[in-house]
Design an enzyme around this catalytic site. Structure first.
Site: not given
Length: 287
Positions: A40, A45-46, A194
């Site tokens: 989560g 990036g995700h 991040s």
């Protein structure tokens, strides 16, 4: 029935039987499935992983689970950022087909007593400073792969040691899934994206890109044939001068085994973990 999450047709699953039934229906229709495991606090990036999943498979599934077994007693499990509703909106906008959001009780029911240990790869780098971490990672990822049963699972290369550990576990356990690494997505100044970057204060954020810059400098010199030990020593000094403390490790390693290299004569990675204030940052670059 699966739970539908606004604003699109993203389907959210919190129980395993409906998830498996949905995946089975996709497979019966001849559709391939790609999994993007996450904890989560989603960022670009995700979402790049989800976009990649959409490119290579017919169906994209993202899991959201903050895994307690990979956090040490003095780590940031309790304060790890969580905003599931915002994450679901981002996944819907990215065209993800399903979100698997199990509870801790669903993932680790009463009496759960099995852990997966990957030897060798877990003994250096982060493994020195986070005992038990990679056992928690290997166990939860193996469970996620068994739950979703994807054809392909995607992981960002920022957590490079984690990626290699997962590849080894999948290979050793004969799991029928392909593990693919996806290059790290970065801010324009080089900082790796991040979820923990949100912990950085303004001054820390301004200094944070120095980590990637130092790794890139070491990689360039190592690629030219320089011995790694003096490169690492100078790099550590540069990070400390930039305010990183402690620098837990800075190393040039074989890209597959993660064994330290005195000189680069094969595919390699420069890897580091260091604190900036209270925030632990990790990064790596290829050689």
């Amino acid at each position: 029935m699966p739970e539908t999450s606004s604003p699109s047709a993203l389907r959210r699953f919190t129980e395993l039987p409906p998830l498996r039934a949905e995946v089975a229906a996709w497979r019966a229709a001849g559709e391939s499935v790609v999994l993007v495991p996450t904890m989560g606090a989603l960022h670009a990036g995700h979402l790049a992983l989800v976009a990649r999943a959409r490119e290579i498979g017919r169906r994209a599934v993202a899991s959201i689970f903050v895994n307690p077994t990979q956090f040490g007693p003095n780590e940031d499990f309790s304060r790890y950022p969580r905003d599931t509703e915002a994450d679901l909106r981002l996944l819907a906008e990215a065209g993800c087909d399903a979100a698997w959001t199990p509870s801790v009780e669903t993932m680790y029911p009463p009496g759960f007593s099995t852990r997966i240990e990957v030897e060798g790869l877990t003994e250096g780098l982060c493994g020195v400073f986070r005992p038990g971490h990679f056992s928690g990672v290997a166990t939860v990822v193996t469970k996620l792969l068994n739950q979703v049963r994807p054809d392909v699972a995607l992981f960002g290369e920022k957590d490079f040691q984690q990626l290699q550990v997962i590849r080894r576990a999948v290979r050793d356990l004969d799991l029928p899934v392909e593990i693919r690494g996806v290059p790290t997505l970065r801010e324009p100044d080089g900082l790796a994206l991040s979820s923990r970057n949100r912990y950085l204060g303004a001054e820390e954020r301004a200094r944070a890109p120095r980590l990637h810059a130092v790794l890139a400098e070491i990689a360039a010199a190592a690629r030219g044939g320089a011995e790694t030990e003096p490169l690492v020593a100078r790099g550590r000094a540069a990070l400390e001068a930039a305010g990183f403390s402690p620098v837990q490790y800075l190393a040039v390693c074989d890209a597959e085994s993660l064994a330290p290299l005195a000189r680069v004569d094969r595919p390699a990675r420069v890897l580091a973990a260091a604190y900036l204030g209270r925030t632990r940052l990790i990064d790596n670059v290829p050689v």
